[in-house]
Design a protein around this motif. Sequence first.
Motif, PDB file in Angstrom:
ATOM      1  N   ILE A 224     -12.620 -34.657 -90.967  1.00  0.00           N
ATOM      2  CA  ILE A 224     -13.457 -33.452 -91.028  1.00  0.00           C
ATOM      3  C   ILE A 224     -13.239 -32.681 -89.869  1.00  0.00           C
ATOM      4  N   ALA A 225     -13.055 -33.025 -88.591  1.00  0.00           N
ATOM      5  CA  ALA A 225     -12.789 -32.235 -87.458  1.00  0.00           C
ATOM      6  C   ALA A 225     -11.530 -31.104 -87.791  1.00  0.00           C
ATOM      7  N   MET A 226     -10.531 -32.073 -88.218  1.00  0.00           N
ATOM      8  CA  MET A 226      -9.340 -31.273 -88.805  1.00  0.00           C
ATOM      9  C   MET A 226      -9.329 -30.239 -89.850  1.00  0.00           C
ATOM     10  N   SER A 227     -10.289 -30.617 -90.842  1.00  0.00           N
ATOM     11  CA  SER A 227     -10.442 -29.818 -91.884  1.00  0.00           C
ATOM     12  C   SER A 227     -10.983 -28.451 -91.374  1.00  0.00           C
ATOM     13  N   PHE A 228     -11.743 -28.511 -90.243  1.00  0.00           N
ATOM     14  CA  PHE A 228     -12.285 -27.176 -89.721  1.00  0.00           C
ATOM     15  C   PHE A 228     -11.398 -26.557 -88.750  1.00  0.00           C
ATOM     16  N   ILE A 229     -10.510 -27.242 -88.153  1.00  0.00           N
ATOM     17  CA  ILE A 229      -9.686 -26.766 -86.727  1.00  0.00           C
ATOM     18  C   ILE A 229      -8.625 -26.098 -87.713  1.00  0.00           C
ATOM     19  N   ALA A 230      -7.835 -26.797 -88.849  1.00  0.00           N
ATOM     20  CA  ALA A 230      -6.895 -26.336 -89.382  1.00  0.00           C
ATOM     21  C   ALA A 230      -7.174 -24.979 -90.025  1.00  0.00           C
ATOM     22  N   THR A 231      -8.391 -24.937 -90.891  1.00  0.00           N
ATOM     23  CA  THR A 231      -8.736 -23.615 -91.601  1.00  0.00           C
ATOM     24  C   THR A 231      -9.160 -22.622 -90.645  1.00  0.00           C
ATOM     25  N   ASN A 232      -9.462 -22.992 -89.421  1.00  0.00           N
ATOM     26  CA  ASN A 232      -9.863 -21.907 -88.454  1.00  0.00           C
ATOM     27  C   ASN A 232      -8.727 -20.918 -87.813  1.00  0.00           C
ATOM     28  N   HIS A 233      -7.438 -21.385 -87.859  1.00  0.00           N
ATOM     29  CA  HIS A 233      -6.346 -20.744 -87.380  1.00  0.00           C
ATOM     30  C   HIS A 233      -5.155 -20.714 -88.133  1.00  0.00           C
ATOM     31  N   LEU A 234      -4.977 -21.808 -88.807  1.00  0.00           N
ATOM     32  CA  LEU A 234      -3.507 -21.975 -89.333  1.00  0.00           C
ATOM     33  C   LEU A 234      -3.284 -21.197 -90.674  1.00  0.00           C
ATOM     34  N   LEU A 235      -4.327 -20.298 -91.169  1.00  0.00           N
ATOM     35  CA  LEU A 235      -3.816 -19.106 -92.376  1.00  0.00           C
ATOM     36  C   LEU A 235      -3.944 -17.997 -91.551  1.00  0.00           C
ATOM     37  N   ASN A 236      -3.820 -17.809 -90.304  1.00  0.00           N
ATOM     38  CA  ASN A 236      -3.876 -16.787 -89.752  1.00  0.00           C
ATOM     39  C   ASN A 236      -2.629 -16.265 -88.923  1.00  0.00           C
ATOM     40  N   PRO A 237      -2.148 -15.110 -88.759  1.00  0.00           N
ATOM     41  CA  PRO A 237      -1.099 -14.562 -88.106  1.00  0.00           C
ATOM     42  C   PRO A 237      -1.015 -15.068 -86.699  1.00  0.00           C
ATOM     43  N   ILE A 238       0.124 -15.397 -86.301  1.00  0.00           N
ATOM     44  CA  ILE A 238       0.375 -15.445 -85.011  1.00  0.00           C
ATOM     45  C   ILE A 238       0.549 -14.309 -84.188  1.00  0.00           C
ATOM     46  N   THR A 239      -0.300 -14.382 -82.810  1.00  0.00           N
ATOM     47  CA  THR A 239      -0.376 -13.151 -82.115  1.00  0.00           C
ATOM     48  C   THR A 239       0.263 -13.141 -80.821  1.00  0.00           C
ATOM     49  N   GLU A 240       0.741 -12.024 -80.291  1.00  0.00           N
ATOM     50  CA  GLU A 240       1.121 -11.872 -78.714  1.00  0.00           C
ATOM     51  C   GLU A 240      -0.455 -11.518 -77.907  1.00  0.00           C
ATOM     52  N   THR A 241      -1.136 -10.794 -78.764  1.00  0.00           N
ATOM     53  CA  THR A 241      -2.488 -10.450 -77.977  1.00  0.00           C
ATOM     54  C   THR A 241      -3.360 -11.228 -78.324  1.00  0.00           C
ATOM     55  N   ASN A 242      -4.525 -11.660 -77.668  1.00  0.00           N
ATOM     56  CA  ASN A 242      -5.488 -12.462 -77.872  1.00  0.00           C
ATOM     57  C   ASN A 242      -6.559 -11.690 -78.828  1.00  0.00           C
ATOM     58  N   ASP A 243      -6.449 -11.687 -80.007  1.00  0.00           N
ATOM     59  CA  ASP A 243      -7.220 -10.907 -80.980  1.00  0.00           C
ATOM     60  C   ASP A 243      -7.746 -11.896 -81.710  1.00  0.00           C
ATOM     61  N   PRO A 244      -9.235 -12.297 -81.532  1.00  0.00           N
ATOM     62  CA  PRO A 244      -9.958 -13.373 -82.456  1.00  0.00           C
ATOM     63  C   PRO A 244     -10.212 -12.832 -83.718  1.00  0.00           C
ATOM     64  N   LEU A 245     -10.226 -11.230 -83.960  1.00  0.00           N
ATOM     65  CA  LEU A 245     -10.459 -11.075 -85.567  1.00  0.00           C
ATOM     66  C   LEU A 245      -9.052 -11.177 -86.160  1.00  0.00           C
ATOM     67  N   LEU A 246      -8.202 -11.322 -85.649  1.00  0.00           N
ATOM     68  CA  LEU A 246      -6.869 -11.464 -86.373  1.00  0.00           C
ATOM     69  C   LEU A 246      -6.342 -12.832 -86.365  1.00  0.00           C
TER      70      LEU A 246
END
Length: 360
Positions: A224-246
């Motif tokens: 359950i922990a990983m089902s949230f953690i993975a979906t929270n970030h791993l579909l998003n772009p990687i970023t040089e600037t810490n942009d939480p909406l991105l």
Amino acid sequence: MTEEQHLREYTKALKAHLPRHFFEPVPARLAFLPAFLALFGLCTWGILATPYILLKLLLSFGIGYAFIGMGFLAHEILHGAVTKNPVLRSITGTIAFVPLMVGARLWRKWHNVEHHGSTQHPEDDPDAMGTLESATKRPIVQWAFRQVPALRSFFLFFAWTFWFTLHAHMMLRRFFPDFKPNERPAVIFQAILPPLVWLGVLLLVGPLNFLFVFVIPWVIANFIAMSFIATNHLLNPITETNDPLLNSLTVRNPRWLEWLTLGFGYHIEHHVFPVLSPKYAHIVAAKIKELWPERYNELPHWKALVYLWKTPRLYRDHRNLIEPTTGKVFGTMGFGLNDAKVFPRKAEARRQRRKTRTQK
């Protein structure tokens, strides 16, 4: 999607619209800890008392919920969203993380400092996935990406049954040298305490009952922990600037389930204001949608899981994922990742139906 913005731009704008008390700890949330411990104790008593395996298994799921609930609560506590008292924060955070076997000081270094400070940065975020270039240097990644996509996705989801705890121990090896000499005894103590606790439980209840009291609940909590953690970030772009909406994604569940999971799915909101109690996350979410509707990324939790299954976990570049076995490219959230890309057959069927209706 426009270019990256820094976290400070969001916090400055949002603070003008939010009450001050939103940024104060919510001590009442600490009441979840004795509730979860009581659930663990009650289910453990039931497992020891009943001879029926199916009933033991059912009670094991109750303990699994207590374990993941304590994990979500530890996350809140160690961000300072429950109490500002450092001693109380350390003690309760340590207790709450015993089921997932994570040390409180390690978590604050790994998660609070490194992950939040460099979210989705390709080199600096300890939780980010790799790029195609870096994968060529790692034999196990090369092997994984030679497998057919469905089998690889199965391996990924199966790994969630133990990955959170395993990753924590990998982070201990990575960050232990960064701790000052006077901090290291506490880090070591918090690392060895959980295994000692569970070894004691094993000796008390015996191997069969230990399977239901700890092993199965631990697997459930990790997944359950990983089902949230993975979906929270791993579909998003990687970023040089810490942009939480991105670089972050909010995942939604039915309201009763969001309450049971302590609002952990509101992850954009958490990365904008890490010390904000999830109690207020839905209000912050509404304000972010109002101010930056074109930048906000949100999916139902189940759909985000399907997206993870259907897409590769390797970045061709900052904005695109790549399937190395076929060369197929998938966008990321905000950059072309949508139902039409993930479910091309369904999208084509819808286009054909619309075409047919138009011709009629």
